[in-house]
Design a protein around this motif. Structure first.
Motif, PDB file in Angstrom:
ATOM      1  N   THR A   1      -1.897   5.639 -28.076  1.00  0.00           N
ATOM      2  CA  THR A   1      -2.611   6.226 -29.209  1.00  0.00           C
ATOM      3  C   THR A   1      -3.583   7.282 -28.729  1.00  0.00           C
ATOM      4  OG1 THR A   1      -2.494   4.151 -30.464  1.00  0.00           O
ATOM      5  CG2 THR A   1      -4.136   5.759 -31.176  1.00  0.00           C
TER       6      THR A   1
ATOM      7  N   VAL B   1      -5.055   3.758 -25.096  1.00  0.00           N
ATOM      8  CA  VAL B   1      -5.751   4.618 -26.048  1.00  0.00           C
ATOM      9  C   VAL B   1      -6.544   5.655 -25.265  1.00  0.00           C
ATOM     10  CG1 VAL B   1      -7.395   4.747 -27.952  1.00  0.00           C
ATOM     11  CG2 VAL B   1      -5.955   2.699 -27.693  1.00  0.00           C
TER      12      VAL B   1
ATOM     13  N   MET C   1      -4.898   2.131 -36.930  1.00  0.00           N
ATOM     14  CA  MET C   1      -3.695   1.847 -36.157  1.00  0.00           C
ATOM     15  C   MET C   1      -2.811   0.820 -36.852  1.00  0.00           C
ATOM     16  SD  MET C   1      -5.440   1.762 -32.360  1.00  0.00           S
ATOM     17  CE  MET C   1      -3.992   1.151 -31.516  1.00  0.00           C
TER      18      MET C   1
END
Length: 351
Positions: A9, A97, A324
């Motif tokens: 992400t 992330v 998310m």
């Protein structure tokens, strides 16, 4: 349907940006005033106006930035927030992330950041404005430019947007934690008045449906409630007025003058800024402090921005995790609409 947690992400932190050296001040100002969300004139006229305003404001802006080392500290502050956020988000091992920074009016700007995000090759992109309150002049402007940048570089990853979080519990708790010691010190000089100060907007922007003022009022009310101080004297006010248009109020400088008349100590709390920059380090710390002294205010204190306060970073992490796991393109702190009916500038109006 709730989406599966992505393996990789990219979190893009939107912020205003600021000049990184004295010679960057004029182009920074041009970029600011060339934004159609700031000046809504046709492009040729806006170009001329932006050039004129940038030239006219360069000298005073150089003097302002000269007081804090000749440049804005905003990028370094935002980089620290990005690092703190990454540490929290990667601690649970639920996929990689990485946070990126996209400034609106100076580097790193959206196109260069979008290229870096594309190279990272994420499964999901979460766009997170570092503006807790939504405005068509800030978050919406950044989002519009990001979409153009993503298209330019060919970034096609699935995307989520955190639109606004004016009363997010971590943000509110971090603000209250920073206020309490300053309030205790100010109490030695009388019953303090807390000025929750936000960057102002022209009245016509709010009248056109922008929810910013309403969300700022919600932020101030939430922090005041979290402080849980009996009989707390507080007011929501607005700073940084420029130009001839009528702006929303009350103005912060008018509230400082009123405090001088009432002979009460004051604390100024920035509620729309989450990082230190010229509006906090110069306008509040230097200019408003001088005004308070001139007006006979018995005690003045500037409360720091939430910066990398753990409660605030934890709140940002919750917003990212919620996005998310969400099947909506755009989520507020509660996923759905925060604005009352009638605000045409609400980002959730067609969500």
């Amino acid at each position: 349907m709730t989406m599966l947690t992505p393996k990789r992400t990219a979190v893009v932190l939107f912020n205003l940006g600021g000049p990184d050296e004295p010679d960057a001040i004029r182009p920074f100002l041009f970029n600011l005033f060339y934004d159609p969300s700031i000046i809504g004139a046709p492009t040729p006229i806006r170009f001329l106006l932006a050039n004129f305003i940038a030239r006219r404001r360069e000298k005073p802006a150089r003097e302002i930035y000269g007081l804090i080392g000749g440049k804005s500290p905003l990028l370094e502050n935002t980089q620290a927030q990005a690092a703190a956020l990454d540490a929290v988000l990667n601690a649970d091992g639920q996929g990689e992330v990485r946070s990126f920074i996209a400034m609106r009016y100076w580097h790193p700007m959206s196109t260069e950041t979008a290229a870096a995000v594309k190279e990272f090759a994420p499964d999901l992109v979460v766009l997170l404005p570092l503006y807790p309150q939504w405005s068509t002049t800030t978050s919406a402007s950044s989002l519009r430019v990001w979409r153009e940048a993503a298209e330019t570089v060919g970034l096609k990853a699935e995307t989520r947007v955190v639109c606004c979080y004016p009363t997010e519990p971590g943000f509110v708790a971090a603000s209250a934690n920073l206020i309490r010691p300053a309030y205790e010190e100010a109490s030695k000089h009388g019953a303090p008045r807390v000025l929750f100060s936000a960057h102002g907007l022209p009245k016509r922007v709010v009248a056109a449906g922008d929810p910013y003022q309403q969300q700022c009022e919600r932020t101030a009310q939430a922090i005041a409630s979290a402080l849980d101080i009996p009989g707390l004297d507080w007011v929501n006010c607005y700073q940084s007025r420029v130009g001839p248009l009528e702006w929303i109020g009350p103005s912060t400088d008018a509230e400082i003058r009123r405090a001088g008349q009432d002979k009460v100590p004051i604390l100024i709390v920035p509620i729309a800024f989450v990082s230190e920059h010229s509006e906090t380090l110069v306008e509040i710390e230097i200019e408003y402090r001088h005004l308070a002294q001139h007006e006979g205010v018995p005690h003045f204190a500037r409360v720091p921005t939430v910066g990398t306060e753990p409660a605030f970073i934890g709140g940002l992490a919750r917003l990212v995790r919620q996005s998310m796991e969400c099947d909506r393109f755009m989520c507020s702190q509660t996923k759905g609409r925060l604005c009352p009916t009638g605000f045409s500038g609400c980002p959730q109006r067609a969500n």
